[in-house]
Design an enzyme around this catalytic site. Structure first.
Site, PDB file in Angstrom:
ATOM      1  N   LYS A 187       6.011   4.811  -6.514  1.00 22.61           N
ATOM      2  CA  LYS A 187       6.564   4.378  -5.234  1.00 22.61           C
ATOM      3  C   LYS A 187       7.421   5.487  -4.591  1.00 22.61           C
ATOM      4  O   LYS A 187       7.729   6.501  -5.212  1.00 22.61           O
ATOM      5  CB  LYS A 187       7.402   3.118  -5.431  1.00 22.61           C
ATOM      6  CG  LYS A 187       6.585   1.923  -5.936  1.00 22.61           C
ATOM      7  CD  LYS A 187       5.544   1.509  -4.916  1.00 22.61           C
ATOM      8  CE  LYS A 187       4.868   0.180  -5.213  1.00 22.61           C
ATOM      9  NZ  LYS A 187       4.125   0.114  -6.478  1.00 22.61           N
TER      10      LYS A 187
HETATM   11  C1  LIG Z   1       1.700  -4.711  -2.790  1.00 20.04           C
HETATM   12  C2  LIG Z   1       2.320  -4.767  -4.159  1.00 20.04           C
HETATM   13  N1  LIG Z   1       2.802  -5.930  -4.591  1.00 20.04           N
HETATM   14  C3  LIG Z   1       3.385  -6.051  -5.790  1.00 20.04           C
HETATM   15  C4  LIG Z   1       3.492  -4.977  -6.654  1.00 20.04           C
HETATM   16  C5  LIG Z   1       4.071  -5.184  -8.017  1.00 20.04           C
HETATM   17  O1  LIG Z   1       5.109  -4.335  -8.326  1.00 20.04           O
HETATM   18  P1  LIG Z   1       5.434  -3.994  -9.869  1.00 20.04           P
HETATM   19  O2  LIG Z   1       4.329  -3.169 -10.388  1.00 20.04           O
HETATM   20  O3  LIG Z   1       6.744  -3.264  -9.775  1.00 20.04           O
HETATM   21  O4  LIG Z   1       5.572  -5.285 -10.579  1.00 20.04           O
HETATM   22  C6  LIG Z   1       2.997  -3.731  -6.246  1.00 20.04           C
HETATM   23  C7  LIG Z   1       3.100  -2.562  -7.133  1.00 20.04           C
HETATM   24  O5  LIG Z   1       2.319  -1.694  -7.208  1.00 20.04           O
HETATM   25  C8  LIG Z   1       2.381  -3.626  -4.979  1.00 20.04           C
HETATM   26  O6  LIG Z   1       1.858  -2.470  -4.556  1.00 20.04           O
END
Ligand SMILES: Cc1ncc(COP(=O)(O)O)c(C=O)c1O
Length: 385
Positions: free
Chosen positions: A190
């Protein structure tokens, strides 16, 4: 910053975190303290996120998925209720609904931005609809003014999956302020990272309180080890929070660098415009560059995108399909009976898009290497007959 000449022997990753020596030092300082969880770094990170997003509250958690799950749970929607959402996202955005026995009701996306098509959202409303969960795909904000108007008109909860969009804005209002609450993610690919980590932002004091309880096993804030609801361990440790504070301090500089890399790509890929195109962006939004995605034009045949990815990877150029359609993931097909053709705009994008290497310290040589690889491979890919 790496300005090295193209070198086909080193692997060019899809993503790479940008960490300064100050940030590493901040993490080391926490390790020398006696407070590794629920301490000052967490409070500072939450204050900084609330400040950056112009919200009254921020609740830091252990992932973007945890952030979304807490929001969905805290909204107390009826089990079985429908939530209108996008099939063009990372699977976590609709998994968060399944954790709470809600029904993701997918709505197709806009062919230009790949964000939810708000006209279709309005058409998809039923008496069972209780909420909308929109995603700021690739860091381009969804149409929040229109979604807000729709949610207000029909008395629906509105959730922003802002995991890809820290630092973005719409009409000058930061992502994080739109909807009832927003969930951010800080995985290392990110714009800013905490390792694993996430955050909820909201102006709703009750919702924030509820999320704080959920992240800590449903514990009440009175310090008496009382648990008055089912909760989880979604806590963010102090090392991650300290890293988050320092990264957030540099957010604007990090975003500027990513925008500069995107501009290098735009120039380098301009000669390939007959073959690849990048998604669009509405005029009144401030985007936060998350990934650099291109789409193969329609004259390429089925399978061309996957062949392109195989050949890029064989040359050490990282790439990934962004996004595989959620409704066609095996679990969703098995559970809900979705099939190809259900959401054609999403499926057409999913079949033809790929993310290219993208991180703040990419040099022009790296971008040139990707462009040269594309220029060599594209003419050899299968075309539609
Ligand atoms: C659009 C979206 N939603 C949710 C997530 C979930 O985040 P995490 O991987 O930190 O749980 C991501 C992560 O890549 C994402 O790109």
């Amino acid at each position: 910053m790496s300005q090295s000449a193209p070198c086909s022997t080193t692997r060019l990753p899809l993503a790479r975190p940008d960490l300064s020596s100050h940030e590493r030092e901040q993490v080391r300082e926490v390790l020398h303290s006696d407070r590794l969880s629920r301490g000052p770094a967490l409070r500072a990170f939450e204050a900084a996120m609330a400040d950056r997003c112009s919200t009254a509250h921020a609740v830091a958690v252990s992932s973007g998925t945890a952030a979304l799950h807490c929001i969905v749970a805290a909204l107390d929607l009826e089990p079985g209720a429908e939530v209108l959402t996008t099939p063009f996202s990372f699977v976590a955005s609709s998994n968060a609904l399944l954790y709470e026995d809600l029904r993701p009701r997918f709505v197709d996306v806009d062919p230009g931005t790949y964000n939810l098509d708000v006209g279709r959202v309005a058409d998809a409303l039923t008496p069972a609809t209780e909420a909308i969960l929109a995603v700021d795909v690739f860091g381009v904000p969804a149409d929040w003014p229109a979604l807000t108007a729709l949610a207000e008109k029909h008395d629906l909860a509105l959730i922003d999956d802002a995991c890809e969009a820290v630092g973005a804005s719409v009409q000058g209002h930061p992502i994080g302020t739109w909807g009832d609450a927003a969930g951010f993610g800080f995985y290392p690919n990110k714009q800013i990272t905490t390792g694993e980590g996430g955050c909820i932002t909201t102006d709703d004091a009750d919702l924030a309180r509820h999320c704080r309880a959920l992240r800590n096993q449903g514990r009440t804030p009175d310090g008496r080890m009382r648990h008055d609801r089912l909760g989880y361990n979604y806590r963010l440790d102090e090392m991650s929070a300290a890293l988050g504070c320092a990264q957030l301090d540099r957010l604007d500089a990090l975003l500027d660098r990513r925008a500069a890399v995107a501009e290098m790509y735009r120039e380098a890929l301009a000669p390939l415009a007959d073959d690849v195109v990048r998604p669009g962006r509405p005029a009144d939004v401030g985007r936060s560059w998350f990934v650099y995605v291109v789409r193969l034009r329609d004259h390429f045949g089925p399978g061309a995108r996957d062949q392109l990815m195989d050949r890029l990877q064989a040359r050490g150029v990282g790439c990934a399909p962004y996004f595989p359609a959620i409704h066609l993931q095996p679990y969703y097909r098995d559970r809900f009976g979705f099939a190809p053709g259900d959401f054609p705009v999403c499926e057409a994008a999913s079949a033809r898009t790929l993310a290219l290497p993208f991180f703040g310290d990419m040099g022009r040589g790296d971008v040139t290497r990707v462009a040269e690889a594309l220029a060599e491979i594209l003419p050899t890919l299968p075309r539609s007959s």
